[in-house]
Design a protein around this motif. Structure first.
Motif, PDB file in Angstrom:
ATOM      1  N   THR A  24      -6.494   9.979  -5.133  1.00 41.88           N
ATOM      2  CA  THR A  24      -7.295  10.014  -3.908  1.00 41.88           C
ATOM      3  C   THR A  24      -7.301  11.382  -3.234  1.00 41.88           C
ATOM      4  O   THR A  24      -7.881  11.540  -2.162  1.00 41.88           O
ATOM      5  N   GLY A  25      -6.652  12.365  -3.816  1.00 42.75           N
ATOM      6  CA  GLY A  25      -6.655  13.698  -3.205  1.00 42.75           C
ATOM      7  C   GLY A  25      -6.181  14.750  -4.185  1.00 42.75           C
ATOM      8  O   GLY A  25      -5.491  14.467  -5.154  1.00 42.75           O
ATOM      9  N   GLY A  26      -6.570  15.981  -3.924  1.00 43.19           N
ATOM     10  CA  GLY A  26      -6.123  17.093  -4.755  1.00 43.19           C
ATOM     11  C   GLY A  26      -7.230  17.647  -5.609  1.00 43.19           C
ATOM     12  O   GLY A  26      -7.731  18.734  -5.365  1.00 43.19           O
ATOM     13  N   ASN A  27      -7.641  16.878  -6.615  1.00 39.96           N
ATOM     14  CA  ASN A  27      -8.725  17.257  -7.523  1.00 39.96           C
ATOM     15  C   ASN A  27      -8.590  18.674  -8.077  1.00 39.96           C
ATOM     16  O   ASN A  27      -9.473  19.515  -7.895  1.00 39.96           O
ATOM     17  N   PRO A  28      -7.485  18.995  -8.770  1.00 31.66           N
ATOM     18  CA  PRO A  28      -7.361  20.317  -9.372  1.00 31.66           C
ATOM     19  C   PRO A  28      -8.349  20.477 -10.524  1.00 31.66           C
ATOM     20  O   PRO A  28      -8.828  19.496 -11.091  1.00 31.66           O
ATOM     21  N   ASP A  29      -8.665  21.715 -10.876  1.00 32.47           N
ATOM     22  CA  ASP A  29      -9.635  21.965 -11.937  1.00 32.47           C
ATOM     23  C   ASP A  29      -9.146  21.457 -13.289  1.00 32.47           C
ATOM     24  O   ASP A  29      -9.947  21.228 -14.201  1.00 32.47           O
ATOM     25  N   ASP A  30      -7.826  21.274 -13.438  1.00 33.00           N
ATOM     26  CA  ASP A  30      -7.277  20.870 -14.737  1.00 33.00           C
ATOM     27  C   ASP A  30      -7.601  19.414 -15.075  1.00 33.00           C
ATOM     28  O   ASP A  30      -7.531  19.029 -16.230  1.00 33.00           O
ATOM     29  N   ILE A  31      -7.903  18.594 -14.083  1.00 35.18           N
ATOM     30  CA  ILE A  31      -8.236  17.189 -14.340  1.00 35.18           C
ATOM     31  C   ILE A  31      -9.627  16.934 -13.788  1.00 35.18           C
ATOM     32  O   ILE A  31      -9.850  17.004 -12.580  1.00 35.18           O
ATOM     33  N   VAL A  78      -1.856  10.230  -4.801  1.00 38.78           N
ATOM     34  CA  VAL A  78      -2.119   8.996  -5.544  1.00 38.78           C
ATOM     35  C   VAL A  78      -1.875   7.814  -4.616  1.00 38.78           C
ATOM     36  O   VAL A  78      -0.838   7.745  -3.948  1.00 38.78           O
ATOM     37  N   THR A  79      -2.838   6.900  -4.552  1.00 32.34           N
ATOM     38  CA  THR A  79      -2.717   5.703  -3.715  1.00 32.34           C
ATOM     39  C   THR A  79      -2.636   4.465  -4.601  1.00 32.34           C
ATOM     40  O   THR A  79      -3.476   4.266  -5.470  1.00 32.34           O
ATOM     41  N   SER A  80      -1.609   3.656  -4.373  1.00 32.30           N
ATOM     42  CA  SER A  80      -1.435   2.399  -5.099  1.00 32.30           C
ATOM     43  C   SER A  80      -1.466   1.244  -4.111  1.00 32.30           C
ATOM     44  O   SER A  80      -0.803   1.296  -3.071  1.00 32.30           O
ATOM     45  N   LYS A  81      -2.230   0.219  -4.456  1.00 23.40           N
ATOM     46  CA  LYS A  81      -2.264  -0.980  -3.621  1.00 23.40           C
ATOM     47  C   LYS A  81      -2.393  -2.199  -4.530  1.00 23.40           C
ATOM     48  O   LYS A  81      -3.028  -2.141  -5.589  1.00 23.40           O
ATOM     49  N   GLY A  82      -1.783  -3.274  -4.117  1.00 20.45           N
ATOM     50  CA  GLY A  82      -1.841  -4.458  -4.966  1.00 20.45           C
ATOM     51  C   GLY A  82      -1.028  -5.599  -4.415  1.00 20.45           C
ATOM     52  O   GLY A  82      -0.627  -5.614  -3.244  1.00 20.45           O
ATOM     53  N   HIS A 131       0.876  -1.177   0.000  1.00 18.14           N
ATOM     54  CA  HIS A 131       0.000   0.000   0.000  1.00 18.14           C
ATOM     55  C   HIS A 131       0.912   1.226   0.000  1.00 18.14           C
ATOM     56  O   HIS A 131       1.691   1.434   0.932  1.00 18.14           O
ATOM     57  N   ILE A 132       0.832   2.024  -1.059  1.00 16.27           N
ATOM     58  CA  ILE A 132       1.713   3.185  -1.234  1.00 16.27           C
ATOM     59  C   ILE A 132       0.863   4.435  -1.428  1.00 16.27           C
ATOM     60  O   ILE A 132      -0.060   4.441  -2.242  1.00 16.27           O
ATOM     61  N   VAL A 133       1.193   5.477  -0.693  1.00 11.35           N
ATOM     62  CA  VAL A 133       0.530   6.769  -0.851  1.00 11.35           C
ATOM     63  C   VAL A 133       1.584   7.806  -1.230  1.00 11.35           C
ATOM     64  O   VAL A 133       2.550   8.014  -0.489  1.00 11.35           O
ATOM     65  N   LYS A 134       1.397   8.431  -2.389  1.00  6.19           N
ATOM     66  CA  LYS A 134       2.294   9.500  -2.843  1.00  6.19           C
ATOM     67  C   LYS A 134       1.538  10.822  -2.846  1.00  6.19           C
ATOM     68  O   LYS A 134       0.396  10.883  -3.306  1.00  6.19           O
ATOM     69  N   GLU A 135       2.196  11.865  -2.370  1.00  9.49           N
ATOM     70  CA  GLU A 135       1.598  13.190  -2.343  1.00  9.49           C
ATOM     71  C   GLU A 135       2.423  14.153  -3.175  1.00  9.49           C
ATOM     72  O   GLU A 135       3.623  13.978  -3.333  1.00  9.49           O
ATOM     73  N   GLU A 174      -8.856   6.494 -11.834  1.00 12.82           N
ATOM     74  CA  GLU A 174      -7.582   5.801 -12.021  1.00 12.82           C
ATOM     75  C   GLU A 174      -6.477   6.794 -12.343  1.00 12.82           C
ATOM     76  O   GLU A 174      -6.690   7.791 -13.016  1.00 12.82           O
ATOM     77  N   PHE A 175      -5.285   6.464 -11.869  1.00 14.10           N
ATOM     78  CA  PHE A 175      -4.110   7.263 -12.201  1.00 14.10           C
ATOM     79  C   PHE A 175      -3.678   6.925 -13.621  1.00 14.10           C
ATOM     80  O   PHE A 175      -3.601   5.760 -14.000  1.00 14.10           O
ATOM     81  N   ALA A 176      -3.425   7.939 -14.422  1.00 14.99           N
ATOM     82  CA  ALA A 176      -3.136   7.732 -15.844  1.00 14.99           C
ATOM     83  C   ALA A 176      -1.891   6.876 -16.047  1.00 14.99           C
ATOM     84  O   ALA A 176      -0.918   6.957 -15.300  1.00 14.99           O
ATOM     85  N   ASN A 177      -1.950   6.045 -17.093  1.00 13.89           N
ATOM     86  CA  ASN A 177      -0.825   5.211 -17.538  1.00 13.89           C
ATOM     87  C   ASN A 177      -0.374   4.197 -16.483  1.00 13.89           C
ATOM     88  O   ASN A 177       0.803   3.841 -16.433  1.00 13.89           O
ATOM     89  N   ALA A 178      -1.302   3.740 -15.656  1.00 17.84           N
ATOM     90  CA  ALA A 178      -0.989   2.728 -14.646  1.00 17.84           C
ATOM     91  C   ALA A 178      -1.839   1.490 -14.908  1.00 17.84           C
ATOM     92  O   ALA A 178      -3.006   1.437 -14.523  1.00 17.84           O
TER      93      ALA A 178
END
Length: 214
Positions: free
Chosen positions: A128-135, A97-101, A69-73, A142-146
């Motif tokens: 899982t956090g942030g939500n800027p207006d650009d995206i 971005v949170t990755s788990k697997g 379980h990885i959380v990147k900020e 889902e995180f792109a290209n993952a």
């Protein structure tokens, strides 16, 4: 300060149970910094992992099963709305971005001169956090290209009489979502190699993407 802590427990000589926790700190490169406005914050992360490793058939086969379980900020990605020649930033920080697997590895000797390796991973990466207006719809997406699933196999056969060995393998990558929301199809690439020893020289020939997969 990036603390790391890990532990291994061996209930018997053929089994190891492991766990670790690690924090990461990665300053943004100068090339990714915006030309105007505030500079990007460093990317930080926290990873938790537990797993079990086993040895089978007197050491001929080794298996590893792990879950993480990885959380990147403060993750930086290319701005999908960037237009060349405008004042808009080419890259943006999307927040968290949170990755788990899980990961599974099997490595072993099939015969005295024939070895093989198989690895599989499932990775669920979400914004899982942030939500800027650009995206749009960033939270929970889902995180792109993952890709969710990847599978690889590699096998090698040795020819002692010729002092050589041949190897072949493939990598499968599941479908994924691109930065602009398009679905990228899954694909499989095959590689091969041949190597030999001539006196003090090691000679190796690699063939990448044998079937020219795009």
């Amino acid at each position: 300060i990036s603390p790391r802590l890990g532990a291994i427990y061996q209930p018997n000589e053929n089994m190891s149970i492991f766990a670790n926790r690690a924090e990461g700190f990665n300053p943004q490169s100068l090339s990714s910094q915006p030309d105007v406005g505030e500079i990007f914050d460093p990317e930080t992360s926290i990873q938790h992992e537990v797993g079990i490793k086993n040895i089978w058939l007197d050491g001929s086969i080794t298996t590893t099963l792990a879950t993480y379980h990885i959380v990147k900020e403060d993750v930086t990605v290319a701005n999908p709305n960037f237009i060349e020649g405008t004042d808009g930033p080419a890259q943006i920080q999307i927040g968290e971005v949170t990755s788990k697997g899980i990961e599974i590895d099997v490595v072993g000797d099939i015969t005295e001169h024939w070895t093989g390796m198989i690895n599989y991973s499932y990775n669920d990466a979400k914004i899982t956090g942030g939500n800027p207006d650009d995206i749009r719809n960033a939270i929970g997406d889902e995180f792109a290209n993952a890709p969710d699933h990847t599978l690889g196999m590699w096998t090698r056969y040795e020819l002692p009489s010729l002092n050589s060995s041949f190897a072949v393998g493939f990598d499968f990558v599941d479908d994924r979502i691109s930065l602009d929301g398009q679905k990228v199809k899954s694909y499989t690439t095959w590689d091969a190699s041949w190597q030999t020893q001539i006196d003090d020289f090691h000679v190796q020939l690699n063939l990448k993407n044998i079937f020219d997969k795009e």
